[in-house]
Scaffold this active site. Structure first.
Site, PDB file in Angstrom:
ATOM      1  N   ASP A  44     -24.533  20.934  24.955  1.00 40.76           N
ATOM      2  CA  ASP A  44     -25.944  21.183  25.253  1.00 40.76           C
ATOM      3  C   ASP A  44     -26.112  21.401  26.758  1.00 40.76           C
ATOM      4  O   ASP A  44     -25.896  20.487  27.546  1.00 40.76           O
ATOM      5  CB  ASP A  44     -26.785  19.985  24.791  1.00 40.76           C
ATOM      6  CG  ASP A  44     -28.267  20.283  24.759  1.00 40.76           C
ATOM      7  OD1 ASP A  44     -28.688  21.295  25.346  1.00 40.76           O
ATOM      8  OD2 ASP A  44     -29.022  19.511  24.149  1.00 40.76           O
ATOM      9  N   ASP A  45     -26.461  22.614  27.150  1.00 45.86           N
ATOM     10  CA  ASP A  45     -26.686  22.979  28.557  1.00 45.86           C
ATOM     11  C   ASP A  45     -25.408  23.022  29.389  1.00 45.86           C
ATOM     12  O   ASP A  45     -25.452  22.857  30.609  1.00 45.86           O
ATOM     13  CB  ASP A  45     -27.672  22.011  29.231  1.00 45.86           C
ATOM     14  CG  ASP A  45     -29.085  22.123  28.705  1.00 45.86           C
ATOM     15  OD1 ASP A  45     -29.322  22.911  27.773  1.00 45.86           O
ATOM     16  OD2 ASP A  45     -29.962  21.405  29.218  1.00 45.86           O
ATOM     17  N   CYS A  84     -32.788  25.717  23.834  1.00 47.59           N
ATOM     18  CA  CYS A  84     -32.212  24.975  22.707  1.00 47.59           C
ATOM     19  C   CYS A  84     -32.611  25.458  21.317  1.00 47.59           C
ATOM     20  O   CYS A  84     -31.761  25.891  20.536  1.00 47.59           O
ATOM     21  CB  CYS A  84     -32.577  23.495  22.840  1.00 47.59           C
ATOM     22  SG  CYS A  84     -31.916  22.698  24.327  1.00 47.59           S
ATOM     23  N   ARG A  88     -30.150  27.441  18.597  1.00 45.96           N
ATOM     24  CA  ARG A  88     -29.596  26.740  17.443  1.00 45.96           C
ATOM     25  C   ARG A  88     -30.005  27.410  16.133  1.00 45.96           C
ATOM     26  O   ARG A  88     -29.227  27.441  15.168  1.00 45.96           O
ATOM     27  CB  ARG A  88     -30.028  25.280  17.477  1.00 45.96           C
ATOM     28  CG  ARG A  88     -29.361  24.519  18.616  1.00 45.96           C
ATOM     29  CD  ARG A  88     -30.097  23.234  19.012  1.00 45.96           C
ATOM     30  NE  ARG A  88     -29.597  22.813  20.298  1.00 45.96           N
ATOM     31  CZ  ARG A  88     -28.538  22.012  20.486  1.00 45.96           C
ATOM     32  NH1 ARG A  88     -27.919  21.496  19.435  1.00 45.96           N
ATOM     33  NH2 ARG A  88     -28.119  21.711  21.699  1.00 45.96           N
ATOM     34  N   LYS A 141     -27.267  16.451  17.996  1.00 44.91           N
ATOM     35  CA  LYS A 141     -28.624  16.956  18.209  1.00 44.91           C
ATOM     36  C   LYS A 141     -28.944  18.088  17.241  1.00 44.91           C
ATOM     37  O   LYS A 141     -28.183  19.047  17.130  1.00 44.91           O
ATOM     38  CB  LYS A 141     -28.763  17.437  19.653  1.00 44.91           C
ATOM     39  CG  LYS A 141     -30.088  18.121  19.967  1.00 44.91           C
ATOM     40  CD  LYS A 141     -30.120  18.563  21.408  1.00 44.91           C
ATOM     41  CE  LYS A 141     -31.292  19.490  21.674  1.00 44.91           C
ATOM     42  NZ  LYS A 141     -31.344  19.932  23.080  1.00 44.91           N
ATOM     43  N   HIS A 143     -32.655  19.581  16.575  1.00 45.10           N
ATOM     44  CA  HIS A 143     -33.681  20.358  17.293  1.00 45.10           C
ATOM     45  C   HIS A 143     -34.156  21.604  16.549  1.00 45.10           C
ATOM     46  O   HIS A 143     -34.521  22.612  17.146  1.00 45.10           O
ATOM     47  CB  HIS A 143     -33.189  20.742  18.699  1.00 45.10           C
ATOM     48  CG  HIS A 143     -34.309  20.754  19.699  1.00 45.10           C
ATOM     49  ND1 HIS A 143     -34.128  20.949  21.048  1.00 45.10           N
ATOM     50  CD2 HIS A 143     -35.654  20.597  19.534  1.00 45.10           C
ATOM     51  CE1 HIS A 143     -35.274  20.910  21.681  1.00 45.10           C
ATOM     52  NE2 HIS A 143     -36.220  20.687  20.780  1.00 45.10           N
ATOM     53  N   SER A 166     -34.305  16.904  21.745  1.00 52.20           N
ATOM     54  CA  SER A 166     -33.590  16.679  23.010  1.00 52.20           C
ATOM     55  C   SER A 166     -33.695  15.236  23.490  1.00 52.20           C
ATOM     56  O   SER A 166     -34.689  14.541  23.257  1.00 52.20           O
ATOM     57  CB  SER A 166     -34.121  17.617  24.099  1.00 52.20           C
ATOM     58  OG  SER A 166     -33.790  18.954  23.805  1.00 52.20           O
ATOM     59  N   HIS A 239     -27.022  17.805  28.517  1.00 48.26           N
ATOM     60  CA  HIS A 239     -28.470  17.888  28.748  1.00 48.26           C
ATOM     61  C   HIS A 239     -28.918  16.628  29.488  1.00 48.26           C
ATOM     62  O   HIS A 239     -28.499  15.518  29.147  1.00 48.26           O
ATOM     63  CB  HIS A 239     -29.167  17.992  27.392  1.00 48.26           C
ATOM     64  CG  HIS A 239     -30.619  18.362  27.448  1.00 48.26           C
ATOM     65  ND1 HIS A 239     -31.577  17.533  27.982  1.00 48.26           N
ATOM     66  CD2 HIS A 239     -31.276  19.487  27.020  1.00 48.26           C
ATOM     67  CE1 HIS A 239     -32.761  18.110  27.877  1.00 48.26           C
ATOM     68  NE2 HIS A 239     -32.607  19.306  27.298  1.00 48.26           N
ATOM     69  N   ASP A 291     -25.038  25.732  23.786  1.00 47.87           N
ATOM     70  CA  ASP A 291     -26.267  26.339  23.258  1.00 47.87           C
ATOM     71  C   ASP A 291     -26.958  27.259  24.244  1.00 47.87           C
ATOM     72  O   ASP A 291     -27.732  28.133  23.862  1.00 47.87           O
ATOM     73  CB  ASP A 291     -27.233  25.258  22.761  1.00 47.87           C
ATOM     74  CG  ASP A 291     -27.803  24.396  23.882  1.00 47.87           C
ATOM     75  OD1 ASP A 291     -27.188  24.312  24.971  1.00 47.87           O
ATOM     76  OD2 ASP A 291     -28.865  23.774  23.674  1.00 47.87           O
ATOM     77  N   ASN A 292     -26.739  27.055  25.515  1.00 42.56           N
ATOM     78  CA  ASN A 292     -27.293  27.930  26.558  1.00 42.56           C
ATOM     79  C   ASN A 292     -26.630  27.544  27.878  1.00 42.56           C
ATOM     80  O   ASN A 292     -25.784  26.642  27.916  1.00 42.56           O
ATOM     81  CB  ASN A 292     -28.821  27.838  26.652  1.00 42.56           C
ATOM     82  CG  ASN A 292     -29.362  26.427  26.702  1.00 42.56           C
ATOM     83  OD1 ASN A 292     -30.055  25.982  25.792  1.00 42.56           O
ATOM     84  ND2 ASN A 292     -29.045  25.682  27.750  1.00 42.56           N
ATOM     85  N   LYS A 312     -29.874  28.355  32.384  1.00 38.58           N
ATOM     86  CA  LYS A 312     -30.720  28.037  31.235  1.00 38.58           C
ATOM     87  C   LYS A 312     -32.145  28.548  31.439  1.00 38.58           C
ATOM     88  O   LYS A 312     -32.726  28.400  32.503  1.00 38.58           O
ATOM     89  CB  LYS A 312     -30.743  26.519  31.026  1.00 38.58           C
ATOM     90  CG  LYS A 312     -31.720  26.045  29.956  1.00 38.58           C
ATOM     91  CD  LYS A 312     -31.700  24.545  29.804  1.00 38.58           C
ATOM     92  CE  LYS A 312     -32.732  24.068  28.788  1.00 38.58           C
ATOM     93  NZ  LYS A 312     -32.639  22.621  28.513  1.00 38.58           N
TER      94      LYS A 312
END
Length: 467
Positions: A44-45, A84, A88, A141, A143, A166, A239, A291-292, A312
């Site tokens: 994540d991130d 996010c 996803r 996660k 989301h 998140s 994240h 994810d990004n 991001k």
């Protein structure tokens, strides 16, 4: 006459034995090459430049580096969106999030007060693989909606253990947002940890959450080693707010962010070791990506996009091009892949390998990329659409990328319409420094046509993020 009879008998026996022998061999071959298992490990991130094999000089990622060496490192692999929730949604459905209503220019992701989520009529990787008898687990996660009808267990997953949105949400500590997230404590947040449909801990102890996700994934592998399985291991980190276990405190030269990445690398090693110990490594495809891009506003507590521009939230390369590794000893041809790929390609690839026929009543934006993974063919993908919310800000076709709209990732709602569009040759200039629009009007014309044709396929649906 007797000799002729003996010869005929021998020939008949040989012929029939050959038939049955071939049938037996065929059955054994079928049994020895069952449909593969699939494991997606989703950070994540995490930025393009945040692991050793993608160039970070001080973060040590030996497990990821080994998987990249033994498998494939993809250098042009993208997500469906730079934040996010829509990212996803794209991964799970093989479709751009605009098609499921999972993107918005007003609320970029789902929040604890959101009433929407991934629609029940969407087909996820999990629900598709269930048709082929797969055991399915979502760990980490989600989301994509926290109400019961949107949870993983309502979208094809047999098992869920993780947080529904998140880790910076449900903040209960009053004060400056940046300060609370860069100097966090567990009780500043009231994020729930769920097992299936029940909350088992609130607030979630984020210092141990990476380890617990990993333990659940390893446990699921061991429990389901006799049947095909799909694990979606979607880590909460890196994240913000950043947390790591005591075993990983101050182990990195990169500070707490590096500690977090090195714990994720440990997690990858644990999953790979479990697959080897159970003898499943040669029949399991593992994918690692993010994810990004990195959340640059958090400076040293955010990641790095390496040589890529942006991060991001934005549609420059650093926001949507992700560090990606595919690993499966014996199935995947080792090497570095510069062809285009996206997370939306995972659903059609997995479905093809699992012999699952996807319904033809919807538009898919992914392609089967197994020919590239196996070293037997090329990718069919030639175009990437860079959505921000419900708008296409940029389009890549082949080596060239045109920016039609630009906007800072965060802190400003002001858009700049680029006329003519900015144009970059990403093979030559991956940092998007040198605008070559004046030299290639024919390329811009071609990309505009690609965009126009794409927009004809987009049908308005209910917006889930604005509910």
């Amino acid at each position: 006459m007797r000799r002729l009879h003996i010869k005929l008998t021998i020939l008949i026996l040989a012929f029939t034995t050959g038939i049955f022998s071939n049938q037996t061999t065929f059955a054994v071959e079928k049994e020895s090459t069952p449909t593969p298992n699939f494991v997606i490990i989703f950070a994540d991130d995490m930025g393009y430049g945040d692991m050793g094999t993608f160039g970070h000089p001080t973060i040590k990622t030996p497990n990821l580096d080994r998987l990249a060496y033994e498998g494939q490192k993809w250098t042009n692999f993208y997500v469906a969106a730079p934040v996010c929730t829509p990212s996803r949604a794209g991964l799970m459905t093989g479709r751009l999030p605009i098609r499921s209503g999972m993107c918005s220019g007003k609320r970029r992701v789902l929040f604890p007060d959101s009433n929407g989520g991934l629609p029940e009529n969407e087909i996820t990787i999990a629900s598709a693989l269930k048709k082929a008898g797969y055991a399915t687990a979502c760990i980490g996660k989600w989301h994509l909606g926290h109400h019961s009808q949107y949870l993983p267990t309502s979208h094809g997953f047999d098992f869920y253990f993780g947080i529904p949105y998140s880790n910076d949400m449900d903040r209960v500590k009053e004060g400056n947002y940046m300060e609370m997230n860069t100097n966090p404590k567990i009780d500043y947040f009231n994020v729930p940890l769920m097992r299936n449909n029940k909350i088992v801990e609130r607030p979630a102890d984020q210092t141990t959450i990476t380890k617990r996700y990993t333990q659940e994934a390893v446990k699921f592998i061991r429990q389901n080693k006799e049947k095909p399985f799909f694990i979606y291991l979607a880590h909460s980190m890196p994240h913000i707010p950043l947390f790591r276990s005591k075993d990983f405190e101050n182990v990195s030269l990169r500070g707490i962010y590096g500690d977090v990445i090195q714990e994720l690398d440990w997690s990858v090693g644990q999953v790979a070791n479990a697959l080897k110990e159970t003898g499943l490594d040669e029949n399991t495809i593992v994918v690692f990506t993010s994810d990004n891009g990195p959340w640059l506003v958090f400076r040293e507590q955010g990641g790095s996009a390496g040589l890529l521009s942006g991060g991001k939230g934005g549609t420059y390369e650093g926001g949507m091009r992700e560090p990606t590794i595919f690993w499966s000893p014996g199935k995947i041809q080792p090497g570095v892949v510069a062809e285009l790929g996206t997370t939306m390609d995972l659903l059609p690839t997995f479905a093809k390998l699992a012999n699952v026929q996807l319904p033809s009543d919807r538009v898919y934006d992914g392609y089967d990329i197994y020919p590239v993974l196996s070293g037997t063919g090329k990718s069919k993908r030639d175009v990437i659409f860079y959505y921000r919310g419900t708008e296409v800000f940029a389009v890549r076709k082949g080596a060239y990328k045109a920016h039609f709209i630009t906007q800072p990732e965060y802190g400003s709602n002001e858009k700049t319409v680029q006329d003519p569009p900015l144009l970059y040759n990403l093979n030559v200039d991956p940092s998007e420094k040198y605008n070559i629009a004046e030299k290639h009007p024919e390329v811009i014309k071609e990309i505009k046509q690609v965009l126009a044709e794409h927009l004809k396929t987009v049908v308005a649906v209910e917006n889930q993020l604005e509910k």
